[in-house]
Design a protein around this motif. Structure first.
Motif, PDB file in Angstrom:
ATOM      1  N   LYS A 164       4.769   1.558   0.364  1.00 38.68           N
ATOM      2  CA  LYS A 164       5.645   2.073  -0.687  1.00 38.68           C
ATOM      3  C   LYS A 164       5.256   3.525  -1.006  1.00 38.68           C
ATOM      4  N   LYS A 165       6.244   4.423  -0.908  1.00 39.96           N
ATOM      5  CA  LYS A 165       5.972   5.833  -1.197  1.00 39.96           C
ATOM      6  C   LYS A 165       5.550   6.036  -2.649  1.00 39.96           C
ATOM      7  N   GLY A 166       6.031   5.185  -3.544  1.00 38.23           N
ATOM      8  CA  GLY A 166       5.707   5.305  -4.961  1.00 38.23           C
ATOM      9  C   GLY A 166       4.266   5.013  -5.310  1.00 38.23           C
TER      10      GLY A 166
ATOM     11  N   CYS B 208       0.849  -1.186   0.000  1.00 40.27           N
ATOM     12  CA  CYS B 208       0.000   0.000   0.000  1.00 40.27           C
ATOM     13  C   CYS B 208       0.885   1.237   0.000  1.00 40.27           C
ATOM     14  N   SER B 209       0.280   2.385  -0.214  1.00 40.46           N
ATOM     15  CA  SER B 209       1.027   3.638  -0.149  1.00 40.46           C
ATOM     16  C   SER B 209       1.370   3.938   1.308  1.00 40.46           C
ATOM     17  N   THR B 210       2.166   4.960   1.520  1.00 41.19           N
ATOM     18  CA  THR B 210       2.545   5.338   2.879  1.00 41.19           C
ATOM     19  C   THR B 210       1.463   6.158   3.578  1.00 41.19           C
ATOM     20  N   SER B 211       0.379   6.461   2.890  1.00 40.53           N
ATOM     21  CA  SER B 211      -0.738   7.185   3.499  1.00 40.53           C
ATOM     22  C   SER B 211      -1.552   6.226   4.370  1.00 40.53           C
TER      23      SER B 211
ATOM     24  N   LEU C  56       3.351  11.437 -11.895  1.00 42.14           N
ATOM     25  CA  LEU C  56       2.529  10.475 -11.166  1.00 42.14           C
ATOM     26  C   LEU C  56       2.526   9.126 -11.878  1.00 42.14           C
ATOM     27  N   ILE C  57       2.324   9.141 -13.193  1.00 38.30           N
ATOM     28  CA  ILE C  57       2.290   7.908 -13.977  1.00 38.30           C
ATOM     29  C   ILE C  57       3.633   7.187 -13.900  1.00 38.30           C
ATOM     30  N   ASP C  58       4.721   7.922 -14.064  1.00 35.72           N
ATOM     31  CA  ASP C  58       6.054   7.318 -14.015  1.00 35.72           C
ATOM     32  C   ASP C  58       6.311   6.658 -12.662  1.00 35.72           C
ATOM     33  N   CYS C  59       5.883   7.321 -11.600  1.00 33.66           N
ATOM     34  CA  CYS C  59       6.090   6.800 -10.254  1.00 33.66           C
ATOM     35  C   CYS C  59       5.298   5.504 -10.034  1.00 33.66           C
ATOM     36  N   MET C  60       4.044   5.493 -10.469  1.00 29.67           N
ATOM     37  CA  MET C  60       3.222   4.290 -10.345  1.00 29.67           C
ATOM     38  C   MET C  60       3.779   3.160 -11.200  1.00 29.67           C
ATOM     39  N   ASN C  61       4.157   3.459 -12.430  1.00 30.22           N
ATOM     40  CA  ASN C  61       4.707   2.435 -13.320  1.00 30.22           C
ATOM     41  C   ASN C  61       5.974   1.822 -12.742  1.00 30.22           C
TER      42      ASN C  61
END
Length: 202
Positions: free
Chosen positions: A77-79, A56-59, A117-122
């Protein structure tokens, strides 16, 4: 080799309910936000395969949702975080400009552009799915992050997602380790009016 990515949006928060922009700012889940997670969990269990890793995200709204869906340990994961809206985080959603002006608008207010955002998720999801010990991963992230990732890999999404992507929605992707491509397979999009769903198989 083909693997499965189960990508889920977190449950409703106070800012979702009040229709405020919610990027890196974090708020707890509402009571209504927790309930649909149970239905999403049941839908995930019926997919026909076992989840072997969870992320999951860090949120906290993401990790709190994940805990309602699965019991195994998980990795943050921060990404996998939501779009960074900069100074506009927490502001009313009606301030959003037309879609083609998002990049300049959010960058001008200290946020990030859509491609970042897209690059980070990918990068993050590809790294997860390329792990040798991962076969079927459950990932809890955020609305804009998931939508932009999904639209990158499946631009013609109207058959699977004809309208908005609700909180606690679940998207199932097939991941091919050979060409490192994600293909959208199924969608579970819960409706708070009766907790019914609008799943569609691809």
């Amino acid at each position: 080799m083909k693997k499965s990515l189960v990508l889920m949006r977190h449950g409703e928060t106070v800012f979702n309910k009040r229709k405020r922009l919610q990027g890196w700012v974090d708020l707890p889940l509402t009571a209504l936000g927790k309930e649909p997670a149970k239905y999403s969990a049941a839908w995930i269990r019926a997919l026909g395969f076992e989840i072997d890793h969870a992320f999951c995200s860090t949120s906290e709204r993401a990790s709190d949702t994940l805990k309602l869906v699965t019991s195994p340990s998980y990795e943050r994961k921060k990404g996998l975080k939501e779009w960074n809206f900069g100074k506009l985080d927490g502001e009313p959603e009606y301030l959003n400009p037309p879609l083609d002006q998002y990049d300049a608008f959010f960058r001008g207010n200290g946020g990030e552009v859509r491609q970042e955002l897209i690059d980070c998720m990918n990068e993050t999801l590809t790294e997860i799915m390329n792990r040798k010990d991962v076969q079927n991963a459950l990932v809890v992230s955020h609305g804009a992050a998931i939508r932009n990732f999904q639209r990158f890999w499946c631009p013609d999404d109207r058959k699977l997602i004809p309208g908005r992507l609700y909180t606690c929605a679940v998207l199932v992707f097939e991941y091919n380790t050979g060409d490192q491509r994600f293909t959208l397979q199924e969608v579970y999009n819960p409706n708070y009016q009766g907790m019914t769903s609008s799943p569609a198989a691809g």
